[in-house]
Design a protein around this motif. Structure first.
Motif, PDB file in Angstrom:
ATOM      1  N   GLN A  42      88.184  59.609  92.805  1.00 35.47           N
ATOM      2  CA  GLN A  42      88.612  59.032  94.198  1.00 35.47           C
ATOM      3  C   GLN A  42      88.793  59.976  95.283  1.00 35.47           C
ATOM      4  OE1 GLN A  42      89.855  55.832  94.489  1.00 35.47           O
ATOM      5  NE2 GLN A  42      89.202  55.310  92.635  1.00 35.47           N
ATOM      6  N   ASN A  43      89.027  61.204  95.268  1.00 33.87           N
ATOM      7  CA  ASN A  43      88.793  62.150  96.009  1.00 33.87           C
ATOM      8  C   ASN A  43      87.276  62.598  96.552  1.00 33.87           C
ATOM      9  OD1 ASN A  43      91.385  63.856  96.941  1.00 33.87           O
ATOM     10  ND2 ASN A  43      91.834  63.499  94.801  1.00 33.87           N
ATOM     11  N   PHE A  44      86.602  62.396  95.536  1.00 35.45           N
ATOM     12  CA  PHE A  44      85.231  62.702  96.051  1.00 35.45           C
ATOM     13  C   PHE A  44      84.509  61.416  96.731  1.00 35.45           C
ATOM     14  CE2 PHE A  44      80.492  63.239  95.275  1.00 35.45           C
ATOM     15  CZ  PHE A  44      80.454  64.575  95.523  1.00 35.45           C
ATOM     16  N   VAL A  45      85.041  60.284  96.156  1.00 38.03           N
ATOM     17  CA  VAL A  45      84.559  58.992  97.102  1.00 38.03           C
ATOM     18  C   VAL A  45      85.030  59.187  98.572  1.00 38.03           C
ATOM     19  CG1 VAL A  45      85.319  56.459  97.378  1.00 38.03           C
ATOM     20  CG2 VAL A  45      84.302  57.506  95.330  1.00 38.03           C
ATOM     21  N   LEU A  76      79.819  56.948  89.646  1.00 35.38           N
ATOM     22  CA  LEU A  76      79.360  56.736  91.116  1.00 35.38           C
ATOM     23  C   LEU A  76      77.895  56.757  91.085  1.00 35.38           C
ATOM     24  CD1 LEU A  76      80.690  56.050  93.921  1.00 35.38           C
ATOM     25  CD2 LEU A  76      80.659  58.566  93.956  1.00 35.38           C
ATOM     26  N   LEU A  77      77.611  55.623  91.967  1.00 31.64           N
ATOM     27  CA  LEU A  77      76.108  55.474  92.247  1.00 31.64           C
ATOM     28  C   LEU A  77      76.200  55.008  93.775  1.00 31.64           C
ATOM     29  CD1 LEU A  77      73.117  55.248  91.395  1.00 31.64           C
ATOM     30  CD2 LEU A  77      73.387  52.813  90.926  1.00 31.64           C
ATOM     31  N   ILE A  78      75.163  55.700  94.516  1.00 25.15           N
ATOM     32  CA  ILE A  78      74.984  55.113  95.693  1.00 25.15           C
ATOM     33  C   ILE A  78      73.775  54.801  96.168  1.00 25.15           C
ATOM     34  CG2 ILE A  78      75.193  56.330  98.171  1.00 25.15           C
ATOM     35  CD1 ILE A  78      77.013  58.375  96.223  1.00 25.15           C
ATOM     36  N   PHE A  79      73.692  53.776  96.722  1.00 27.16           N
ATOM     37  CA  PHE A  79      72.331  52.948  96.954  1.00 27.16           C
ATOM     38  C   PHE A  79      71.777  53.577  98.383  1.00 27.16           C
ATOM     39  CE2 PHE A  79      74.493  50.618  94.036  1.00 27.16           C
ATOM     40  CZ  PHE A  79      73.470  50.191  93.060  1.00 27.16           C
ATOM     41  N   ASP A  80      70.410  53.456  98.718  1.00 23.91           N
ATOM     42  CA  ASP A  80      70.253  53.721 100.019  1.00 23.91           C
ATOM     43  C   ASP A  80      69.855  52.306 100.941  1.00 23.91           C
ATOM     44  OD1 ASP A  80      68.047  52.377  99.149  1.00 23.91           O
ATOM     45  OD2 ASP A  80      66.631  53.943  98.772  1.00 23.91           O
ATOM     46  N   LYS A  81      69.465  52.470 101.945  1.00 20.92           N
ATOM     47  CA  LYS A  81      69.539  51.631 102.956  1.00 20.92           C
ATOM     48  C   LYS A  81      68.737  50.316 102.456  1.00 20.92           C
ATOM     49  CE  LYS A  81      70.730  54.154 106.854  1.00 20.92           C
ATOM     50  NZ  LYS A  81      70.377  55.209 107.756  1.00 20.92           N
ATOM     51  N   ALA A  82      67.903  50.335 101.551  1.00 22.53           N
ATOM     52  CA  ALA A  82      67.052  49.429 100.937  1.00 22.53           C
ATOM     53  C   ALA A  82      67.589  48.773  99.783  1.00 22.53           C
ATOM     54  CB  ALA A  82      65.561  49.824 100.598  1.00 22.53           C
ATOM     55  N   LEU A  88      73.320  59.669  92.090  1.00 24.71           N
ATOM     56  CA  LEU A  88      74.071  59.310  90.798  1.00 24.71           C
ATOM     57  C   LEU A  88      75.333  60.541  90.785  1.00 24.71           C
ATOM     58  CD1 LEU A  88      74.319  57.311  88.651  1.00 24.71           C
ATOM     59  CD2 LEU A  88      72.519  58.867  87.282  1.00 24.71           C
ATOM     60  N   VAL A  89      76.308  60.290  90.790  1.00 23.68           N
ATOM     61  CA  VAL A  89      77.703  61.406  90.784  1.00 23.68           C
ATOM     62  C   VAL A  89      78.227  61.203  89.446  1.00 23.68           C
ATOM     63  CG1 VAL A  89      79.563  62.181  91.819  1.00 23.68           C
ATOM     64  CG2 VAL A  89      77.680  61.012  93.121  1.00 23.68           C
ATOM     65  N   GLU A  90      78.239  62.380  88.722  1.00 25.46           N
ATOM     66  CA  GLU A  90      79.231  62.306  87.369  1.00 25.46           C
ATOM     67  C   GLU A  90      80.515  63.153  87.975  1.00 25.46           C
ATOM     68  OE1 GLU A  90      80.613  61.865  83.698  1.00 25.46           O
ATOM     69  OE2 GLU A  90      78.801  60.648  84.884  1.00 25.46           O
ATOM     70  N   CYS A  91      81.672  62.586  87.589  1.00 25.00           N
ATOM     71  CA  CYS A  91      82.796  63.174  87.991  1.00 25.00           C
ATOM     72  C   CYS A  91      83.625  63.861  86.314  1.00 25.00           C
ATOM     73  CB  CYS A  91      83.890  62.307  88.587  1.00 25.00           C
ATOM     74  SG  CYS A  91      83.233  61.889  90.191  1.00 25.00           S
ATOM     75  N   LYS A  92      84.048  64.797  86.545  1.00 23.70           N
ATOM     76  CA  LYS A  92      84.866  65.234  85.369  1.00 23.70           C
ATOM     77  C   LYS A  92      86.274  65.799  85.837  1.00 23.70           C
ATOM     78  CE  LYS A  92      81.542  65.023  82.285  1.00 23.70           C
ATOM     79  NZ  LYS A  92      81.562  63.486  81.450  1.00 23.70           N
ATOM     80  N   TYR A 117      68.803  61.936  94.149  1.00 26.41           N
ATOM     81  CA  TYR A 117      69.774  63.064  94.088  1.00 26.41           C
ATOM     82  C   TYR A 117      70.907  62.809  92.898  1.00 26.41           C
ATOM     83  CZ  TYR A 117      68.656  63.649  99.026  1.00 26.41           C
ATOM     84  OH  TYR A 117      67.971  64.190 100.031  1.00 26.41           O
ATOM     85  N   ILE A 118      71.185  63.828  92.313  1.00 27.31           N
ATOM     86  CA  ILE A 118      72.125  64.174  91.227  1.00 27.31           C
ATOM     87  C   ILE A 118      73.249  64.894  91.468  1.00 27.31           C
ATOM     88  CG2 ILE A 118      72.462  64.791  88.859  1.00 27.31           C
ATOM     89  CD1 ILE A 118      69.840  63.689  88.098  1.00 27.31           C
ATOM     90  N   VAL A 119      74.483  64.503  91.421  1.00 27.36           N
ATOM     91  CA  VAL A 119      75.729  65.299  91.635  1.00 27.36           C
ATOM     92  C   VAL A 119      76.458  65.620  90.571  1.00 27.36           C
ATOM     93  CG1 VAL A 119      77.612  65.698  93.228  1.00 27.36           C
ATOM     94  CG2 VAL A 119      75.404  64.794  94.289  1.00 27.36           C
ATOM     95  N   ILE A 120      77.259  66.528  90.263  1.00 29.27           N
ATOM     96  CA  ILE A 120      78.048  66.740  89.174  1.00 29.27           C
ATOM     97  C   ILE A 120      79.410  67.454  90.077  1.00 29.27           C
ATOM     98  CG2 ILE A 120      76.467  66.566  87.296  1.00 29.27           C
ATOM     99  CD1 ILE A 120      76.759  69.543  86.952  1.00 29.27           C
ATOM    100  N   THR A 121      80.534  67.076  89.751  1.00 31.13           N
ATOM    101  CA  THR A 121      81.711  67.631  90.214  1.00 31.13           C
ATOM    102  C   THR A 121      82.951  67.663  89.193  1.00 31.13           C
ATOM    103  OG1 THR A 121      83.034  67.868  92.056  1.00 31.13           O
ATOM    104  CG2 THR A 121      82.490  65.630  91.338  1.00 31.13           C
ATOM    105  N   ASN A 122      83.632  68.323  89.249  1.00 31.48           N
ATOM    106  CA  ASN A 122      85.060  68.445  88.818  1.00 31.48           C
ATOM    107  C   ASN A 122      86.311  68.669  89.630  1.00 31.48           C
ATOM    108  OD1 ASN A 122      85.159  71.297  89.385  1.00 31.48           O
ATOM    109  ND2 ASN A 122      85.239  71.754  87.159  1.00 31.48           N
ATOM    110  N   GLY A 123      85.775  68.264  90.916  1.00 33.15           N
ATOM    111  CA  GLY A 123      86.819  68.616  91.945  1.00 33.15           C
ATOM    112  C   GLY A 123      86.856  69.994  92.646  1.00 33.15           C
ATOM    113  N   GLU A 124      86.749  70.956  91.727  1.00 31.65           N
ATOM    114  CA  GLU A 124      86.628  72.087  92.430  1.00 31.65           C
ATOM    115  C   GLU A 124      85.241  72.635  92.690  1.00 31.65           C
ATOM    116  OE1 GLU A 124      89.113  75.175  90.512  1.00 31.65           O
ATOM    117  OE2 GLU A 124      91.078  73.891  90.803  1.00 31.65           O
TER     118      GLU A 124
END
Length: 147
Positions: A42-45, A76-82, A88-92, A117-124
């Motif tokens: 939720q914070n990353f969004v 979380l998956l973000i789409f482009d303008k097309a 693709l975002v993986e949250c832990k 793009y690929i993103v991984i996050t644990n908030g910190e």
């Protein structure tokens, strides 16, 4: 590692009788259980929406996907303008380390849903990668949505 400064946001949280805490998910338009991972998501969004100006209408949260014989869910998956998968975002949870296990998890998801793009996050911690000629390469910052 990318440093993220989360914007203040007035999250709606409730605790229904005899149930666990829930948080209102603005994207899914529903109450969801407030787990440590959900708090990071939720914070990353909100960071992507408010700070990076990603459009909410191009985000999908916790949807099923098929990975070979397995049913999985991406965070979380973000789409482009097309309207093609773009990030693709993986949250832990904040207590989880972002190690090779987490990276391999999202790389497997990328086999089912190829993205730039690929993103991984644990908030910190937050790490982002861009698809290169042969492999994914580290990024120093998250891309702007219009890139």
């Amino acid at each position: 590692m990318i440093k993220i400064y989360y914007p203040p946001y007035p999250f709606k949280i409730r605790e229904p009788e005899r149930k666990k805490e829930e948080i209102w998910d603005e994207l899914r338009k529903q109450w969801v259980r407030l787990t440590p991972e959900e708090w990071v998501r939720q914070n990353f969004v909100q960071y992507l929406l408010v700070v990076k100006n990603y459009p909410a209408s191009y985000m999908a949260v916790e949807r099923k996907m098929r990975l070979g014989e397995l049913n999985k869910r991406f965070d979380l998956l973000i789409f482009d303008k097309a309207a093609q998968p773009w990030m693709l975002v993986e949250c832990k949870a904040m207590t989880e380390r972002l190690d090779s296990r987490v990276l391999w998890q999202v790389l497997r998801y990328n086999m089912a849903i190829p993205v730039k793009y690929i993103v991984i996050t644990n908030g910190e911690e937050c790490h982002a990668f861009i698809r290169g000629e042969k492999d994914f390469e580290d990024l120093a910052a998250l891309p702007a949505y219009n890139e």
